[in-house]
Scaffold this active site. Structure first.
Site, mmCIF file in Angstrom:
data_model
loop_
_atom_site.group_PDB
_atom_site.id
_atom_site.type_symbol
_atom_site.label_atom_id
_atom_site.label_comp_id
_atom_site.label_asym_id
_atom_site.label_seq_id
_atom_site.Cartn_x
_atom_site.Cartn_y
_atom_site.Cartn_z
ATOM 1 N N LYS A 1 1.025 -0.996 0.191
ATOM 2 C CA LYS A 1 0.307 0.032 0.046
ATOM 3 C C LYS A 1 0.976 0.990 0.410
ATOM 4 C CE LYS A 1 -2.860 1.638 3.586
ATOM 5 N NZ LYS A 1 -1.963 2.816 3.530
ATOM 6 N N ASP B 1 -3.015 3.904 -2.361
ATOM 7 C CA ASP B 1 -4.226 4.678 -0.856
ATOM 8 C C ASP B 1 -3.436 6.443 -1.279
ATOM 9 O OD1 ASP B 1 -5.791 4.941 1.740
ATOM 10 O OD2 ASP B 1 -4.054 4.164 2.714
ATOM 11 N N LYS C 1 -7.135 8.268 -1.321
ATOM 12 C CA LYS C 1 -8.791 8.236 -1.026
ATOM 13 C C LYS C 1 -8.702 9.294 -2.028
ATOM 14 C CE LYS C 1 -8.419 6.401 3.349
ATOM 15 N NZ LYS C 1 -6.546 6.381 3.163
ATOM 16 N N ASP D 1 -13.316 14.937 -5.085
ATOM 17 C CA ASP D 1 -13.394 15.939 -5.451
ATOM 18 C C ASP D 1 -14.580 15.610 -6.739
ATOM 19 O OD1 ASP D 1 -12.506 17.931 -7.055
ATOM 20 O OD2 ASP D 1 -10.803 17.543 -6.816
ATOM 21 N N THR E 1 -11.462 6.313 10.358
ATOM 22 C CA THR E 1 -11.876 5.993 11.753
ATOM 23 C C THR E 1 -11.261 6.212 12.645
ATOM 24 O OG1 THR E 1 -9.776 4.495 10.835
ATOM 25 C CG2 THR E 1 -11.847 3.659 11.212
ATOM 26 N N ARG F 1 3.070 -1.301 10.876
ATOM 27 C CA ARG F 1 3.492 -1.014 11.811
ATOM 28 C C ARG F 1 4.189 -2.824 12.371
ATOM 29 N NH1 ARG F 1 1.348 4.399 14.845
ATOM 30 N NH2 ARG F 1 -0.123 2.793 13.124
HETATM 31 O O1 C5P Z 1 0.565 0.608 11.108
HETATM 32 P P1 C5P Z 1 -0.484 -0.070 11.327
HETATM 33 O O2 C5P Z 1 -0.905 -1.503 10.853
HETATM 34 O O3 C5P Z 1 -1.036 0.952 12.732
HETATM 35 O O4 C5P Z 1 -0.930 0.859 10.019
HETATM 36 C C1 C5P Z 1 -2.274 0.611 9.536
HETATM 37 C C2 C5P Z 1 -2.077 1.662 8.353
HETATM 38 O O5 C5P Z 1 -4.065 1.415 7.303
HETATM 39 C C3 C5P Z 1 -1.707 2.597 7.563
HETATM 40 O O6 C5P Z 1 -1.442 2.848 6.713
HETATM 41 C C4 C5P Z 1 -2.959 3.560 7.923
HETATM 42 O O7 C5P Z 1 -2.644 5.039 7.374
HETATM 43 C C5 C5P Z 1 -4.370 2.804 7.492
HETATM 44 N N1 C5P Z 1 -5.673 2.951 7.675
HETATM 45 C C6 C5P Z 1 -5.756 2.700 9.367
HETATM 46 N N2 C5P Z 1 -7.171 3.472 9.533
HETATM 47 C C7 C5P Z 1 -8.019 3.294 8.579
HETATM 48 C C8 C5P Z 1 -7.706 3.720 7.693
HETATM 49 C C9 C5P Z 1 -6.503 3.481 6.806
HETATM 50 O O8 C5P Z 1 -4.785 2.408 10.122
HETATM 51 N N3 C5P Z 1 -8.984 3.329 9.273
#
Ligand code: C5P
Length: 242
Positions: free
Chosen positions: A40, A67, A69, A72, A131, A222
């Site tokens: 992603k 990603d 999003k 527009d 979220t 992460r």
């Molecule tokens: O590091 P982590 O596992 O928390 O990363 C989650 C990924 O999903 C990040 O790129 C974050 O921006 C994305 N994301 C999220 N919650 C959302 C939409 C996207 O954590 N509602």
């Protein structure tokens, strides 16, 4: 088998390339190549490195989720969707709050350009309510809520517009499945093993719990990126959902 449905546990894993630089992105793709299903690319990396990061991932034979999003006027998003399709991303996304017409036009434009250039059509996902928003911040922008109802309503609207699925938090999977049925794709971030740091994710599920709850794909950053041994971390996730 529906070509949009992931076929193996590995295919369900979307690794969030949340890094700033092209070189770092390339190192991660080299390390995790063929161990996860999709990489992603988000706003930071894309704004820093541009489309060459997509090309680098594709040249390594890997799939890209762009990603960005999009949100527009319909014509602008449809044109952006055409470009994403031409770059051969496997997945891109847009905001359902951009409206029915914006989503429909973008789906149609992506289908048309992929057909005319004989390219695979990307999966198009909608973001319902971010979220990071709660009932209060939703009301501030004039959306009455309840939040979960808005998520269900926007998921259904995006499905009617021809969108393939949504990005949704673990808590939203139930209502989306209920409103949109089994074939609508659900991509879920917020995935943590009990032993992982939660970071800024407030409501998490384990990989297995998310799949059991009805998620098709998991976005994980992460827990892999900051693991002592990222390959072992991926293997643990694969085992968990196998
Ligand atoms: O590091 P982590 O596992 O928390 O990363 C989650 C990924 O999903 C990040 O790129 C974050 O921006 C994305 N994301 C999220 N919650 C959302 C939409 C996207 O954590 N509602």
């Amino acid at each position: 088998m529906d070509p949009m449905t992931p076929t193996s546990p590995k295919d369900r894993i979307i690794f969030a390339l949340d890094v700033e630089h092209f070189t770092e992105a390339r190192q991660w793709v080299t390390l995790l190549k063929d161990r996860v299903g999709i990489f992603k690319v988000g706003k930071q990396l894309f704004t820093h490195s541009g489309p060459k990061v997509i090309d680098m991932i594709c040249q390594k034979g890997q799939k890209v989720f762009l990603d960005l999003k999009y949100h527009d006027i319909p014509n602008t998003v449809a044109k952006a969707g055409e470009e994403a399709t031409k770059h051969q991303v496997a997945v891109f996304n847009l905001h359902a709050l951009g409206g029915f017409e914006m989503m429909k036009k973008t789906v149609e434009a992506s289908k048309a350009i992929s057909k005319s250039l004989n390219l695979p059509r990307p999966i198009i996902l909608a973001v319902t309510i971010l979220t990071s928003m709660d009932e209060e911040s939703l009301q501030e922008v004039g959306i009455p809520g309840p939040l979960i109802e808005e998520v269900g309503r926007l998921a259904l609207l995006s499905q009617k517009a021809g969108v393939d699925g949504v990005v949704a938090s673990p808590q939203e999977i139930g209502i989306i499945r209920q409103r949109c049925g089994e074939k609508f794709l659900i991509v879920t971030p917020g995935i943590r093993h009990p032993s992982d740091k939660k970071d800024d994710q407030k409501r998490t599920l384990t990989p297995r719990e998310a799949i059991e709850a009805g998620a098709d794909y998991l976005v994980i950053g992460r827990p892999i990126k900051e693991a002592k041994d990222p390959i072992e971390a991926v293997q643990k996730i694969v085992e968990d959902i196998s």
